[in-house]
Every structure is written in C-alpha cells, then in structure tokens.
Design an enzyme around this catalytic site. Structure first.
Site, short mmCIF file in Angstrom:
data_model
loop_
_atom_site.label_atom_id
_atom_site.label_comp_id
_atom_site.label_asym_id
_atom_site.label_seq_id
_atom_site.Cartn_x
_atom_site.Cartn_y
_atom_site.Cartn_z
N GLY A 1 0.86 -1.18 0.00
CA GLY A 1 0.00 0.00 0.00
C GLY A 1 0.88 1.22 0.00
O GLY A 1 2.06 1.14 0.35
N ASP B 1 7.95 11.32 -5.63
CA ASP B 1 7.88 10.42 -4.50
C ASP B 1 8.92 9.30 -4.62
O ASP B 1 8.60 8.12 -4.53
CB ASP B 1 6.46 9.84 -4.40
CG ASP B 1 6.18 9.23 -3.02
OD1 ASP B 1 6.96 9.50 -2.09
OD2 ASP B 1 5.21 8.47 -2.90
#
Ligand SMILES: *[C@@H]1O[C@H](CO)[C@@H](O)[C@H](O)[C@H]1NC(C)=O
Ligand SMILES: *[C@@H]1O[C@H](CO)[C@@H](O)[C@H](O)[C@H]1NC(C)=O
Ligand SMILES: *[C@@H]1O[C@H](CO)[C@@H](O)[C@H](O)[C@H]1NC(C)=O
Ligand SMILES: *[C@@H]1O[C@H](CO)[C@@H](O)[C@H](O)[C@H]1NC(C)=O
Ligand SMILES: *[C@@H]1O[C@H](CO)[C@@H](O)[C@H](O)[C@H]1NC(C)=O
Ligand SMILES: *[C@@H]1O[C@H](CO)[C@@H](O)[C@H](O)[C@H]1NC(C)=O
Ligand SMILES: *[C@@H]1O[C@H](CO)[C@@H](O)[C@H](O)[C@H]1NC(C)=O
Ligand SMILES: *[C@@H]1O[C@H](CO)[C@@H](O)[C@H](O)[C@H]1NC(C)=O
Ligand SMILES: *[C@@H]1O[C@H](CO)[C@@H](O)[C@H](O)[C@H]1NC(C)=O
Length: 828
Positions: free
Chosen positions: A528, A649
C-alpha cells in the site's frame, strides 16, 4: 555534457577536458575505449560489441543494438546518426539475434565475406558464424573490406578499390527503402528484392507483410501477405506515375512531387529508384509493422517522423492484420481486438503492436465425436452485429437462418455462419476466421456473423470468468484517427504533425469486474502507499501474465482528464520504468491501474530486510546497478519524455525489482494524476518526509531537482543498507547522510558501506556514489546535478569534486536541531 559520450569524437584518448559547471560542480571527461570514428571494417580491424562505425559525412551509424531493451536480443544494424530518435533502417541478422554483444563481432572471414561471429558459451576459442554476406568465389579474399556509406548502404568491396562492390545491403532490403536503393527484379534469375516488415516494433524478425515488384513481369508493386495473398497494388507504371498512385504527379500539391522517381526496365533487371532533390531532407519508405507502406520524413523541429503518404489507407484493408479470429476496427487504438469467447494468443507481442498471432479460444469446442444435436453441452453461436464479413465464405443451401445454423453445426470444422448478409443466403466459414472487421464505429452498418463457441461460454458461470481485454480505448481513438487515415499530411506546419509512436503504445481498458476476476476479488495484497493499495493478479491469457493492480484512492479528476493522463503514462516506456498495461475507470471511485508484476518486490525489502525481513542481501555490484538504473529511469522521465514528468515520491518503496534485480521506478505520473491533493498527501506521510526536498517544505515551486534530492537520500540508503534516520544505542538520533558527508571529507568513505557486505565493495564506486548523493541533497537546487549528470558520473564517464556539506545535513545531523526542523512542517 552531450560531448561526454563514450567513444564520441570529442573524447580523444587520454585527454581530459575540464568543464566548470555551476560554480562547484566540476566534471572531467574521460576518453572511452578508442576506435577513432571510422567507416570501415577489415579482417585486421573487426567491429566488436560496443563499437560502431560512422559513414564519412556522419549520416549513418552501424553497430550492434537492441530494439527492445527488455529482451536479450541484439542485432547488427544501421541507423541514422544525426537525428534524435533511434531509427533503424537495416538489420543484418534479422532471424538470428545474438544474446551478448560483448562476445560478438562483425569481421571479414578467411573467404573474404563479411560475417557476424559469436563466441560460443563456455569455450571461448570456438565461435560460430551467425550471418554472412555469402558471396562465393571472391578473387582476393584477403583484401576485402566492409564500408558504411553516407546513403545508408553497407558494401563489401575490394580494399584497393571500394567502387568494386561485391555485395551491398541495398540489394538485401529489410523493411526500409532508402533514397538511391533499387527495389526491383532480376530478369535473368527471376529474383525480386523485397521489403519485409518487422514482426513487432521491438522485433525485427520478418513478418508476413512484404512489398515487391510483380514477379510475373508487370511494372506494378504488390503488397502481399505470406508471399501470396495480395492486398494492395500500385497499378502499372505509366512513365511518370503508377496508375493507383495519382498523387505522384499532382503537381506541387503532394510532398511526393519533391522526389524524383525513375523506373528502369533494362535487359537484365527492372527496378524503381527514388532520389530526394533536396539533400537536407531525411526521408524513408517503409513497410510498417501494421502491413502498410509509409513514406515518412524527419521533422527536426518536432523531433519526430511525419507520415505523408501511406497505403492501403485503411488499416483494416491489410490482409489478416489482426490474425486468426482477430477483429479489426478502423480508427481504433489498437485497431485489433478479440471477439467474445477469445483472448490474445500472444499477449506480449500484441502489446508491442504485433497482432498477427490473433486470438485463441477461451474454451475448446466439443470434440467432433461428441457432437450430438440437442444436448446442453453442444457448441453454440454468438452473433456479432455490424461486421464486414471475411471473404472466404462457402455458400450452403438453407431456407432459414436456423437451417444455416444447423448446416454449420453439422460439420465440426465450420466456425461461423451468416444468413442473409452480403450476397444473401447462407454463408459458412471453415477453420480460422481472418479479416473480420467491426464496422460499428464507421457507421456503415454491415452484416452480422455468428461465431461458434463452446457451450460453457454461455453459462452464467462462464461469463464471470471471461475477461475481454484489448478493448478499444474509446477516449483516445479520435486522437489517432489521423494516423490510420493519414493520406496526405501535407506539411502545412506543425499543426498537423501526428506522432507515429502514439499508435505503438496500447493500453487495455478493463472493467471493474474484469479486475475483480483478475485479482480474485482483491485477495492478495502486495502493498500500500500514498495513492492506494496494490494487489496481485493474473490475466487470463495463455501465459497467465502476472500483474499488479493498483486501486487509486482520492482521484478527483474528471473522466476525460483521467484518461488523458493515463494514456500519457502509458506511452512512457523505458527499461527502468514500470510498464503500465491497462486501466479501469468507472466513476470516480473505481479507478485502477494495471502494471507489470515484479517478482522481487521493492527495494526497501532487500535494503532493510536482508536479515529476517524476507529480503536478500544485495551485493555492492547489484546496488550500484540499481542506483544507475534508477538514475537512468528518472533521467528519462525528466528529459526524454514528451512532457517532463516529475516523480515527486522517490523512495525505496517505489523502486521495484524484476527477476534479475533490474530496478523499475514505479508510480511515476501519479503526482499529476492526483492533482493538487498530491503535496498534501506527501507532507502528511511521515515515512516519506526523509526524502522530501526542502522546497516541498518551504512551499516554493517544485522542479525535477526535487526528485534529484529524493534520489540522493535514497542513494545514501543504498550505500548504507539502513534508513537514513536511525537511533543510536544511547537513544540519540543518527542521520546517516551527515555521517557519510563527514566521512567523505575525511577520505574514509568505505566505512559508510553496509557492514553486512563485509567490506566487499569497489572503493571508487563507493566514493562516487557518496559524492553524487551529497551533491544531490544540496539545499540550493541550483547546485544539484540533473539526473543525466548523475548517470554520467555513476557510469564513470565524468569525475566529480567533493561536494560542500549541505546546511540541512548539518542541521539534521545535530540531534537538537533535528527535532526543530521536523516540527517546522506544515501540520496536516
Ligand atoms: C548464407 O548461407 C547459409 C548456408 O547456405 C544460409 O543458411 C544463410 O541463411 C545465408 N545467409 C544469408 C545472409 O543469406
Ligand atoms: C591470405 O592470408 C592467409 C594468412 O594470412 C594466407 O595463408 C593466404 O595465403 C592468403 N591468401 C591470399 C590469396 O593471399
Ligand atoms: C574500381 O572498380 C570499378 C568497378 O568495378 C572500375 O570501374 C574502376 O575502373 C576500378 N578502378 C580502379 C582504379 O581499378
Ligand atoms: C504461408 O505460405 C506457406 C507456403 O506458401 C504455407 O505453407 C504456410 O502455411 C502459409 N502460412 C500461413 C500462416 O498461412
Ligand atoms: C499491369 O499490367 C499487367 C500486364 O502487363 C496486367 O496483367 C495487370 O492487370 C496490370 N495491372 C493493373 C492494376 O492494371
Ligand atoms: C538518382 O540519383 C542518381 C545518382 O545521383 C542518378 O544516377 C539517377 O539518375 C537519379 N535517378 C532519378 C530517378 O532521379
Ligand atoms: C546483361 O547481362 C549480360 C550477361 O551478364 C551482359 O553481357 C550485359 O551487358 C548485361 N546488360 C546490361 C544492360 O547490363
Ligand atoms: C466439413 O466441411 C469441409 C469443407 O466443406 C469438408 O471438406 C469436410 O468433408 C466436411 N466434413 C464433414 C464431416 O462433413
Ligand atoms: C535502450 O537502451 C539504450 C542504451 O541504454 C538506449 O540508447 C535506447 O534508447 C534504449 N531503447 C529503448 C527503446 O528504450
């Protein structure tokens, strides 16, 4: 920096050129392995793996290359040297790829032929000939040479007189016909020179599509499938044009009139040549993977090839372009799909634009012996409306549609029937269905065809299992219309320039139900992240291709914009970037992305979990290659894509590793997909904070240099094998980048390396990695290198100075300031 290429002309052996860059950033160029720019291969001077030859005036380059970086296949080929897009014009060993360019070479053999040699696996003494020019009876075998000419022709000639040509690539076409080449027929032997298309955009293996001069002796060119099935003819030559190509003489209006064409009908041969009147025009004629012939010209300002003439104009007029049971749709992307009850026979090739393997049944038909009328498990028919019927029908006597159906059912090699369509009456098809076309989008109506399927395809249970992939991605079909139809893209400025590459990419559109079935109702969670959870799945193609399905959370974009962004991500392809295969978009809550699956999970598992965390200890070599690969991937995102993509990211969790531990950057493009919410997502994620550039926190504009910062932070972790922020035994905070920076100054950087490696690390590489990392995390983004520079430094092509210690490292390294720094974050 562009001059720092290995073996480039600027890199004279031994010379080192100092370039002052950004005040502190000093690189030193170093000479690569030297083979002076040369256009000749000789027995004494073979061309080995990494080397290339360049034609005299620099127009063409010859060497070993890899058309598809994800396969292990290498080829010897010729490509343009002066345009920015690698475009292959000729391949020698189309059917015999080599697996390792390091152990291969192009040479002149003892009989005088030009050959490709590959050293055998274990014993290095024996080498096999993979390809040869095959000329017999060369008079002076010791004095032949191979020369790459400025028109793209590779010739084998006598060293003392290179006009005495023994063999030339212009007589042995690939898929491309360059100006000056002769495409014709030898009247004595009856042999024809043929253009044969590549099988896929990454696969030069000859496909079924070819162009040749009519072997029966007329002056028309024919496009054939499998050498026999003709699907287009140019018409005969009238002396100034082909009868079916009136564009050739439509004075001035057509770009074709910029070329001079000539048909030569001699005693021994007849052929056609074309010249470009303007030397600066870079042009080529090609039989494309799609089976169409295309005339293309290079438009430097746009950085791409522009199509200005193509035949057949309709993609679906190409014979069997979608293979057996494939359905062709004009103006769709991809143009092929599989009908109900079928799936792509070769998914990998299909995704590369090669649809010719067609579709295979999901469920087998009843065996012939078991067919009994009226039983539940008898085969049934699915009726597909709005089609252009395949042409090879046989008619049968039947008074009604039911009789026609029974006639088909009564013969187990009958695969489809149509009643009342086309010529009326009952038509039956036996064996594979080819050239089935879906005409629903063209609004032309059409007939309907009933395709025989196994009974299980009709049970409700069977329906749930069925996965229809390869659907038309309706949203961008329109954008590509012009390419398929591209008749005359007269170069009225850039307005009409269409990307040809765009048709090569293809994303599968999935329904939510498809993906439920693919992931067994989202049962196996892989991980996740900031954007949502990832699940493992397997497609229902014969290979059961594994995929990772990402359920996006919080995407607020409208449907149109979402699809546009996704299609942009879909066109980004690089060996170090994870590949997007498809997507699902049903309302704003059911937004999913389907990626290729990576067996070795993410980098963090191995870096931080080698002991008891389920990871494996990565050797220094592997770590260095991972660092280099990630840098290449990011460089591609920043510089080489059509639109610059800032990843935003970068962290070990987002670096996935394939079976060979080749890194693939994941989640790129998502920042844009998430829109304005993105920075909020990032800054509230504590785990990510350690990788965030100061400008994120300061709230100023974010550029690609923010990724460079995160990359630097990650590089420190790759070196040390632990998280940058740790706690010492006495409870004080330990910030590794500060430690590493201090060690750099002391010249003892080796002690920064992961202790689990037991000192097994290349000292020069360690130093390079730490220096680069330290440069990457400079507070002032102007001091940070670009990812392109990082690649060059890690490749060892340029040297780098000891960097200044960034202020934030000093601050972060001081435990008291550390707390302060973090508490300055905007609160969630
Ligand atoms: C050369 O000849 C060999 C043996 O006859 C054949 O297998 C090969 O395909 C030929 N190569 C070329 C490039 O024609
Ligand atoms: C070619 O060279 C080889 C060895 O270099 C020699 O044995 C041979 O006689 C030469 N042949 C000719 C035709 O010169
Ligand atoms: C070189 O070869 C060409 C073609 O065979 C021939 O016409 C020419 O006379 C030769 N030149 C010399 C100097 O031998
Ligand atoms: C192509 O043609 C050859 C002979 O002409 C034939 O044997 C082969 O089956 C054909 N291939 C296909 C896919 O039809
Ligand atoms: C071209 O000419 C040949 C005879 O020379 C003829 O058989 C053929 O039909 C002609 N092709 C077309 C398209 O007219
Ligand atoms: C093409 O150029 C070559 C060499 O310059 C010349 O011999 C030939 O006649 C030209 N052909 C045409 C059709 O212009
Ligand atoms: C055709 O070939 C023959 C025999 O090889 C040769 O004598 C003749 O000159 C050639 N004709 C042309 C036009 O090249
Ligand atoms: C099925 O049809 C094909 C083609 O017409 C024919 O060759 C074959 O004999 C038929 N088979 C049976 C069992 O009737
Ligand atoms: C494959 O890799 C080479 C060298 O890294 C690069 O030049 C080339 O552009 C890549 N090709 C593709 C299709 O990514």
């Amino acid at each position: 920096m562009a001059a720092a290429r290995r073996g480039g002309p600027a890199a004279a052996p031994g010379a080192s050129v100092r370039v002052l860059l950004l005040a502190f950033f000093v690189f030193m160029l170093r000479g690569g392995p030297s083979r002076a720019e040369d256009d000749t291969v000789a027995a004494a001077r073979p061309l080995s793996g990494g080397q290339t030859l360049v034609s005299k005036r620099g127009k063409f380059r010859l060497g070993f290359f890899q058309p598809d970086n994800s396969s292990q296949h290498w080829y010897l080929g010729i490509w343009y040297n002066q345009i920015s897009l690698h475009t292959t014009v000729w391949v020698a060993n189309r059917e015999t790829p080599i697996s390792d360019p390091e152990s291969s070479q192009l040479s002149i053999s003892s009989d005088g032929n030009m050959v490709i040699l590959e050293r055998g696996g274990g014993r290095s003494s024996s080498s096999s000939t993979l390809w040869s020019t095959n000329v017999t009876g060369i008079a002076s075998p010791n004095s032949t040479v191979g020369v790459i000419l400025d028109n793209g022709n590779l010739v084998l000639a006598d060293a003392s007189n290179t006009s005495a040509v023994l063999w030339q690539s212009f007589d042995h076409f690939g898929d491309t016909w360059l100006p000056g080449g002769k495409l014709g027929r030898n009247k004595r032997t009856g042999e024809v020179t043929r253009l044969v298309a590549w099988k896929g955009y990454g696969d030069p293996t000859p496909s079924m599509f070819s162009l040749e001069l009519d072997p029966r002796g007329s002056s028309q060119y024919l496009l054939n499938w499998n050498g026999s099935e003709q699907y287009w003819s140019s018409g005969n030559w009238t002396g100034h044009e082909f009868t079916a190509v009136p564009e050739m003489t439509s004075a001035g209006a057509s770009p074709l009139s910029k070329y001079s064409f000539g048909y030569v009908d001699g005693d021994n041969e007849s052929y056609f040549v074309y010249n470009v009147t303007d030397e600066s025009v870079v042009t080529r004629f090609q039989v494309d993977v799609t089976g169409q012939i295309k005339f293309l010209t290079w438009v430097a300002a746009a950085g791409e090839w522009v199509l200005f003439w193509s035949e057949p104009k309709k993609q679906c007029d190409v014979y069997a372009v979608c293979g057996p049971f494939g359905v062709c749709a004009e103006n769709a992307l991809p143009s092929c799909s599989c009908p109900r009850g079928f799936r792509q026979r070769q998914l990998r090739a299909w995704l590369q634009g090669d649809h010719t393997a067609g579709c295979a049944r999901n469920a087998a038909l009843q065996p012939c012996s078991a067919q009994k009328n009226g039983k539940d498990d008898d085969d049934r028919f699915y009726t597909m409306p709005n089609v252009r019927l395949p042409s090879d029908a046989r008619s049968a006597a039947a008074a009604t549609a039911r009789d026609c159906e029974l006639a088909c059912l009564g013969n187990c090699s009958c695969t489809a029937y149509s009643y009342g369509g086309g010529g009326g009456g009952c038509s039956l098809w036996y064996g594979d269905l080819v050239n089935l076309q879906d005409t629903s989008s063209s609004g032309a109506g059409g007939s309907s065809i009933s395709i025989r399927l196994a009974a299980s395809e009709f049970s409700s249970d069977g329906n749930a299992k069925k996965l229809v992939i390869g659907l038309v991605v309706a949203g961008f079909a329109a954008a590509v219309t012009a390419v398929a139809l591209a008749t005359f893209l007269i170069l009225t400025r850039s307005r009409r320039i269409k990307s040809l590459r765009r048709v090569e990419g293809s994303l599968m559109a999935f329904t939510y139900r498809d993906l439920q079935s693919v992931t067994k109702n989202f049962s196996e969670k892989l991980g996740g992240g900031a954007f949502g959870s990832v699940f493992k799945g397997s497609l229902s193609d014969p290979d059961a291709t594994l995929v990772a399905v990402k359920k996006l959370e919080g995407v607020r974009q409208g449907e149109k914009q979402f699809r546009a962004e996704v299609s942009t991500i879909g066109t980004v392809q690089h060996v170090n970037l994870i590949r997007l295969l498809g997507f699902c978009s049903e309302g704003s809550t059911r937004r999913l992305l389907v990626y290729e699956h990576m067996p070795n999970a993410s980098l963090d598992r191995h870096l931080f979990g080698a002991v008891g965390g389920g990871g494996v200890l990565l050797s220094w070599d592997t770590r260095y290659q991972i660092a280099l690969g990630v840098a290449r991937g990011l460089d591609y995102l920043h510089e080489k894509c059509r639109d610059c993509i800032i990843h935003c990211d970068i962290k070990p969790e987002n670096i996935l590793l394939d079976g060979a531990f080749v890194p693939k950057v994941a989640d790129f493009g998502l920042a844009k997909l998430m829109g304005r919410d993105f920075s909020r997502v990032l800054t509230t994620m504590r785990g990510t904070v350690g990788y965030l550039a100061p400008e994120w926190i300061a709230g100023t504009a974010v550029t690609t240099k923010a990724d460079v910062f995160s990359y630097g932070m990650m590089l420190f972790e790759i070196v040390s094998g632990r998280r940058n922020v740790g706690q010492r035994a006495d409870g004080t905070v330990d910030f590794f980048p500060s430690t590493a920076a201090a060690l750099l100054f002391d010249g003892d950087v080796r002690s920064a390396v992961d202790s689990l490696l037991g000192g097994k690390a290349d000292a020069a590489e360690v130093e390079r990695a730490c220096k680069v990392a330290c440069w990457c995390v400079q507070d002032d983004e102007g001091l940070r290198p670009s990812m392109g520079m990082v690649v060059q430094v890690l490749e060892g092509l340029v040297d780098v100075n000891v960097p200044p210690i960034p202020r934030s490292l000093k601050v972060l390294g001081d435990p008291t300031k550390y707390v302060e720094f973090f508490s300055g974050l905007p609160s969630a």
